[in-house]
Design a protein around this motif. Structure first.
Motif, mmCIF file in Angstrom:
data_model
loop_
_atom_site.group_PDB
_atom_site.id
_atom_site.type_symbol
_atom_site.label_atom_id
_atom_site.label_comp_id
_atom_site.label_asym_id
_atom_site.label_seq_id
_atom_site.Cartn_x
_atom_site.Cartn_y
_atom_site.Cartn_z
ATOM 1 N N HIS A 45 0.832 -1.210 0.000
ATOM 2 C CA HIS A 45 0.000 0.000 0.000
ATOM 3 C C HIS A 45 0.863 1.254 0.000
ATOM 4 O O HIS A 45 0.633 2.196 -0.782
ATOM 5 C CB HIS A 45 -0.920 -0.023 1.218
ATOM 6 N N SER A 49 1.510 4.241 -2.947
ATOM 7 C CA SER A 49 1.410 5.682 -2.679
ATOM 8 C C SER A 49 2.691 6.401 -3.088
ATOM 9 O O SER A 49 2.647 7.508 -3.653
ATOM 10 C CB SER A 49 1.132 5.922 -1.187
ATOM 11 N N VAL A 52 2.722 6.865 -6.860
ATOM 12 C CA VAL A 52 1.900 8.005 -7.270
ATOM 13 C C VAL A 52 2.686 9.308 -7.110
ATOM 14 O O VAL A 52 2.674 10.181 -7.992
ATOM 15 C CB VAL A 52 0.592 8.044 -6.457
ATOM 16 N N ARG A 63 -3.628 12.977 -13.124
ATOM 17 C CA ARG A 63 -4.820 12.135 -13.135
ATOM 18 C C ARG A 63 -5.765 12.605 -14.235
ATOM 19 O O ARG A 63 -6.042 13.792 -14.369
ATOM 20 C CB ARG A 63 -5.528 12.200 -11.778
ATOM 21 N N ASP A 67 -13.990 9.533 -15.190
ATOM 22 C CA ASP A 67 -13.809 8.190 -14.629
ATOM 23 C C ASP A 67 -12.995 7.304 -15.559
ATOM 24 O O ASP A 67 -13.203 6.087 -15.605
ATOM 25 C CB ASP A 67 -15.182 7.553 -14.348
ATOM 26 N N PHE A 72 -3.535 5.973 -12.210
ATOM 27 C CA PHE A 72 -3.923 6.312 -10.842
ATOM 28 C C PHE A 72 -5.189 5.563 -10.427
ATOM 29 O O PHE A 72 -5.319 5.154 -9.271
ATOM 30 C CB PHE A 72 -4.131 7.824 -10.715
ATOM 31 N N THR A 73 -6.120 5.394 -11.360
ATOM 32 C CA THR A 73 -7.321 4.613 -11.058
ATOM 33 C C THR A 73 -6.967 3.158 -10.796
ATOM 34 O O THR A 73 -7.506 2.520 -9.880
ATOM 35 C CB THR A 73 -8.325 4.708 -12.221
ATOM 36 N N ASP A 76 -5.545 2.875 -7.358
ATOM 37 C CA ASP A 76 -6.609 2.934 -6.351
ATOM 38 C C ASP A 76 -7.336 1.594 -6.254
ATOM 39 O O ASP A 76 -7.679 1.137 -5.154
ATOM 40 C CB ASP A 76 -7.603 4.041 -6.707
ATOM 41 N N LYS A 79 -5.234 -0.840 -4.366
ATOM 42 C CA LYS A 79 -5.273 -0.547 -2.930
ATOM 43 C C LYS A 79 -6.518 -1.144 -2.281
ATOM 44 O O LYS A 79 -6.453 -1.717 -1.182
ATOM 45 C CB LYS A 79 -5.235 0.963 -2.698
ATOM 46 N N TYR A 80 -7.675 -1.011 -2.948
ATOM 47 C CA TYR A 80 -8.897 -1.612 -2.401
ATOM 48 C C TYR A 80 -8.805 -3.133 -2.380
ATOM 49 O O TYR A 80 -9.325 -3.789 -1.462
ATOM 50 C CB TYR A 80 -10.111 -1.160 -3.214
#
Length: 236
Positions: A45, A49, A52, A63, A67, A72-73, A76, A79-80
């Motif tokens: 994680h 970061s 980025v 970015r 959508d 970067f998306t 993310d 990360k989830y």
């Protein structure tokens, strides 16, 4: 005084019986599994970061509006996924430990083999099969984690040898890794101010070593799941 010694002896015998019923291979494998997953999730994680930050500060990648699916998306989303992995393996590690405890040889000696039903054997076999599936999946995760380690190792090596590369026209192009579209040129070349700033920053060194730790954690989780299956099989 005699009753006290009898009481102490009974307590020691009870403690030894309890300690003898602990499936130590499964316990050690569960601890290693937790440590490996925690290392992978935490370091992974923070490394994402850091990636980025490096892309924004030194490669000037921004970015995309709306959508759209940009780098970067994707970061993310990963990360989830890491959040989900941490939660799932916290529960799964507890279940594996409980399953290893109730299939230990000491429990069989205490209650007898006739107490182990066909359903119990099926549950145990299901856990073993599921652990092997997760182990194969984690082998893929380990292989995937080695890619950013290899990429950052190359960049880190170039930065460590900047004096040797003096005068060389060597550039870092994120388009080679699919980070930015082909039409966008976001190169950073050796000898430029951005290149030296990136090499002297803590972000690059920290991100590289965090990815290495994440790779080590993924490998530890694979070893833990393999040992957990062996431990359950040994105690059956």
């Amino acid at each position: 005084m005699t009753s006290f010694f009898f009481l102490l002896s009974g307590c020691m015998e009870c403690c030894l019986k309890c300690l003898g019923g602990i499936p130590y291979p499964s316990l050690i494998a569960t601890i290693l599994l937790y440590a490996g997953v925690a290392l992978f999730c935490g370091c992974g994680h923070e490394a994402l970061s850091g990636t980025v930050t490096i892309l924004q500060n030194y490669f000037e990648v921004i970015r995309g509006p709306g959508d759209g699916l940009d780098v970067f998306t994707i970061i993310d989303i990963i990360k989830y996924v890491i959040y989900g992995i941490a939660s799932a393996f916290f529960v799964y590690g507890i279940l594996l430990m409980v399953e290893g405890f109730f299939t230990s040889g000491a429990i069989k000696d205490l209650y007898g083999d006739f107490k182990i039903t066909t359903c119990g054997r099926c549950v145990s076999a299901w856990f073993i099969m599921l652990t092997y599936i997760f182990m194969l999946a984690w082998l893929g995760v380990t292989a995937f984690t080695s890619l950013p380690v290899f990429m950052y190792f190359n960049i880190w090596t170039i930065c460590q040898n900047t004096t040797v590369l003096e005068g060389a026209s060597l550039c870092l192009d994120p388009r080679q890794f699919g980070v930015v579209p082909i039409g966008e040129e976001k190169t950073v070349c050796a000898g430029s101010e951005k290149f030296y700033k990136m090499c002297e920053s803590n972000e690059l060194d920290m991100t590289f070593h965090l990815f290495v730790c994440a790779l080590a954690g993924a490998g530890a989780a694979v070893i833990a799941m393999g040992n957990n299956n062996q431990g359950v099989a040994l105690f059956k």
